[in-house]
Design a protein around this motif. Structure first.
Motif, PDB file in Angstrom:
ATOM      1  N   UNK A  42       0.859  -1.191   0.000  1.00  0.00           N
ATOM      2  CA  UNK A  42       0.000   0.000   0.000  1.00  0.00           C
ATOM      3  C   UNK A  42       0.890   1.234   0.000  1.00  0.00           C
ATOM      4  N   UNK A  43       0.711   2.048  -1.013  1.00  0.00           N
ATOM      5  CA  UNK A  43       1.439   3.305  -1.149  1.00  0.00           C
ATOM      6  C   UNK A  43       0.477   4.455  -0.867  1.00  0.00           C
ATOM      7  N   UNK A  44       0.849   5.353   0.014  1.00  0.00           N
ATOM      8  CA  UNK A  44       0.028   6.541   0.283  1.00  0.00           C
ATOM      9  C   UNK A  44       0.687   7.761  -0.332  1.00  0.00           C
ATOM     10  N   UNK A  45      -0.055   8.461  -1.199  1.00  0.00           N
ATOM     11  CA  UNK A  45       0.384   9.771  -1.677  1.00  0.00           C
ATOM     12  C   UNK A  45      -0.266  10.792  -0.750  1.00  0.00           C
ATOM     13  N   UNK A  46       0.534  11.343   0.125  1.00  0.00           N
ATOM     14  CA  UNK A  46       0.017  12.178   1.215  1.00  0.00           C
ATOM     15  C   UNK A  46       0.344  13.642   0.965  1.00  0.00           C
ATOM     16  N   UNK A  47      -0.680  14.407   0.604  1.00  0.00           N
ATOM     17  CA  UNK A  47      -0.564  15.861   0.457  1.00  0.00           C
ATOM     18  C   UNK A  47      -1.851  16.500   0.961  1.00  0.00           C
ATOM     19  N   UNK A 211      -2.791  -9.061  -1.288  1.00  0.00           N
ATOM     20  CA  UNK A 211      -2.281 -10.240  -1.994  1.00  0.00           C
ATOM     21  C   UNK A 211      -1.171  -9.820  -2.950  1.00  0.00           C
ATOM     22  N   UNK A 212      -0.373 -10.781  -3.368  1.00  0.00           N
ATOM     23  CA  UNK A 212       0.657 -10.508  -4.354  1.00  0.00           C
ATOM     24  C   UNK A 212       0.009 -10.025  -5.652  1.00  0.00           C
ATOM     25  N   UNK A 213       0.595  -9.014  -6.243  1.00  0.00           N
ATOM     26  CA  UNK A 213       0.113  -8.567  -7.542  1.00  0.00           C
ATOM     27  C   UNK A 213      -0.785  -7.349  -7.514  1.00  0.00           C
ATOM     28  N   UNK A 214      -1.197  -6.898  -6.307  1.00  0.00           N
ATOM     29  CA  UNK A 214      -2.005  -5.672  -6.223  1.00  0.00           C
ATOM     30  C   UNK A 214      -1.246  -4.634  -5.420  1.00  0.00           C
ATOM     31  N   UNK A 215      -1.034  -3.473  -6.037  1.00  0.00           N
ATOM     32  CA  UNK A 215      -0.471  -2.321  -5.333  1.00  0.00           C
ATOM     33  C   UNK A 215      -1.594  -1.310  -5.168  1.00  0.00           C
ATOM     34  N   UNK A 216      -1.945  -1.037  -3.922  1.00  0.00           N
ATOM     35  CA  UNK A 216      -2.963  -0.033  -3.641  1.00  0.00           C
ATOM     36  C   UNK A 216      -2.286   1.327  -3.461  1.00  0.00           C
TER      37      UNK A 216
END
Length: 466
Positions: A42-47, A211-216
């Motif tokens: 999980x990647x958060x773009x925080x602005x 799961x493997x293969x999903x980047x949120x």
């Protein structure tokens, strides 16, 4: 004429063509990250709100599509009418069945496992009330209590098994669709959702979709999302930083663009040049610096106070509308006008006091400096001090004659002075006095009143749309 900033077009073949903030390099960095760590995270773009996150992620999404990634864009705020986020998230996956051999069949297997989960994610409060009712009814029956416990243990085991099976089927489905590249699932506006919906989305991402293969990718303002978490749990003491760390593996903030670059873009977008450089206006020599004066003071203000991009857009949109209330041969006092529009947009209480003549001259000076700190170190700072002098001069003229003060006095050394004290270095009052003298010497400024600008800012003057 534009007074509202519209959504920027994302060009399919070159997504960042219309980006005026030079943000394409950041998209390339993020693409390298998601491509390097495709196991799922999980990647958060925080602005902060109003900094252009939505536009950025939409452009980045198109760039990812162009590079062969499978992507999903999910606006959580538009979907929080649905009490169960699992249904909404699964619905976003359905279009991926296209292009997969037996795609509908494969997806159906995922749905079947998900259907069992939807039965198990009923509101915890409702479940606890049901259990309490049953237990109260049979509290004296040990055998029945044991049976209930046994049933709950079985339900728990079944649920764990179902979650595992759901993840397995989901991972197979994503692998068939994406190959070696991860599926990029962008979730936007989560921080604007109802607190319970926002928290449930986070919980379900962690428990069901990790799961493997999903980047949120969560496009969020983490401070506002933290408020949702506190609202959901009903406590201001909860450690939201630690709580959100459970869900977010990597955090990224888009660097703030150059104010000068964005100001130039807004000046062009709202077509301020059509007013300032019209054929009728440019024939008046005294008015030809208005555009430069406005841009100079805008850059200084925005550098000092850091309003969001959306706030800057709003200020420029209002400025464009208000300029249409001036005739081509009229003074706009563009630097002072812009400062007053800024104050009305971001400091409405101060603006109302100015409008209602509720401050003394000294109080107005103090309030201005507290809102917009002055540093008289360069031309920009001196320009702003001139705006302060012009504001105080016009405000003084606004007062009833008996309430006006002498802004210029003769000092004990024979030099001019002013009773107004600027909260800066000792010699700044001398600079202010010199500016008052300069203004007084301009006959067209002498009797100028702040009402001249206030009535236009309040749109009580006729506005000619051109």
């Amino acid at each position: 004429m534009k007074i509202k900033h519209h959504e920027i077009e994302v060009v399919t073949d070159a997504p960042f063509t219309n980006c005026k903030l030079n943000r394409e390099p950041y998209a390339k960095v993020l693409t390298e990250i998601v491509n390097s760590y495709a196991d799922g995270f999980v990647l958060a773009i925080n602005n902060e709100w109003g900094t252009g996150k939505t536009t950025f992620v939409k452009m980045w999404r198109q760039q990812l599509n162009n590079e062969g990634f499978q992507t999903i864009y999910f606006n959580a705020w538009e979907n929080d009418f649905n009490d169960n986020p699992l249904v909404a998230l699964m619905s976003e996956l359905k279009p991926l069945t296209k292009g997969i051999i037996n795609g509908e069949k494969v997806f159906k297997s995922v749905v079947e496992k998900g259907a069992v989960l939807t039965k198990n994610v009923a509101p915890a409060i409702a479940r606890s009330l049901i259990k309490k009712y049953i237990v109260d009814a049979i509290e004296n029956t040990t055998k029945a209590a044991a049976e209930i416990l046994e049933e709950e243990i079985k339900e728990y085991s079944d649920k764990k098994k179902t979650i595992t099976e759901f993840r397995t089927e989901l991972e197979k489905f994503v692998k068939k669709k994406g190959g070696n590249k991860p599926l990029i699932f962008i979730i936007d506006e989560l921080d604007r959702c109802r607190p319970n919906y926002a928290v449930e989305v986070l919980e379900q991402l962690k428990h069901f979709f990790s799961v493997n293969g999903i980047v949120f990718v969560l496009s969020i303002d983490k401070k506002h999302l933290a408020s949702s978490v506190r609202g959901f749990y009903g406590s201001e003491k909860i450690n939201t930083e630690e709580y959100l760390r459970r869900f977010i593996d990597l955090e990224y903030s888009i660097p703030r663009p150059s104010n000068k670059l964005f100001l130039k873009y807004l000046f062009d977008y709202y077509e301020l040049d059509k007013f300032f450089y019209s054929k009728e206006r440019i024939q008046y020599g005294e008015l030809q610096s208005d555009a430069t004066d406005l841009l100079d003071v805008a850059e200084l203000l925005f550098n000092k106070t850091n309003p969001t991009l959306r706030q800057q857009e709003k200020i420029f949109g209002q400025t464009r509308l208000i300029l249409n209330s001036f005739k081509p041969n009229q003074y706009t006092f563009s630097h002072l006008l812009f400062v007053l529009i800024y104050i009305k947009t971001l400091q409405i209480e101060l603006y109302q006091k100015i409008e209602n003549n509720a401050l003394t001259i000294q109080e107005l000076s103090d309030s201005f400096v507290s809102v917009m700190p002055l540093e008289i170190k360069n031309d920009y700072g001196r320009n702003l001090l001139y705006v302060v002098a012009l504001l105080l001069h016009f405000y003084n003229n606004n007062q009833e004659h008996q309430n006006r003060i002498q802004l210029l006095e003769s000092g004990t050394d024979g030099n001019i002075a002013t009773p107004i004290k600027i909260k800066l270095a000792d010699n700044d009052s001398k600079k202010l006095a010199g500016l008052f003298k300069e203004i007084k010497q301009r006959s067209n400024y002498t009797d100028g009143s702040l009402k001249y600008l206030i009535c236009r800012i309040n749109l009580t003057e006729s506005v000619i749309i051109n």
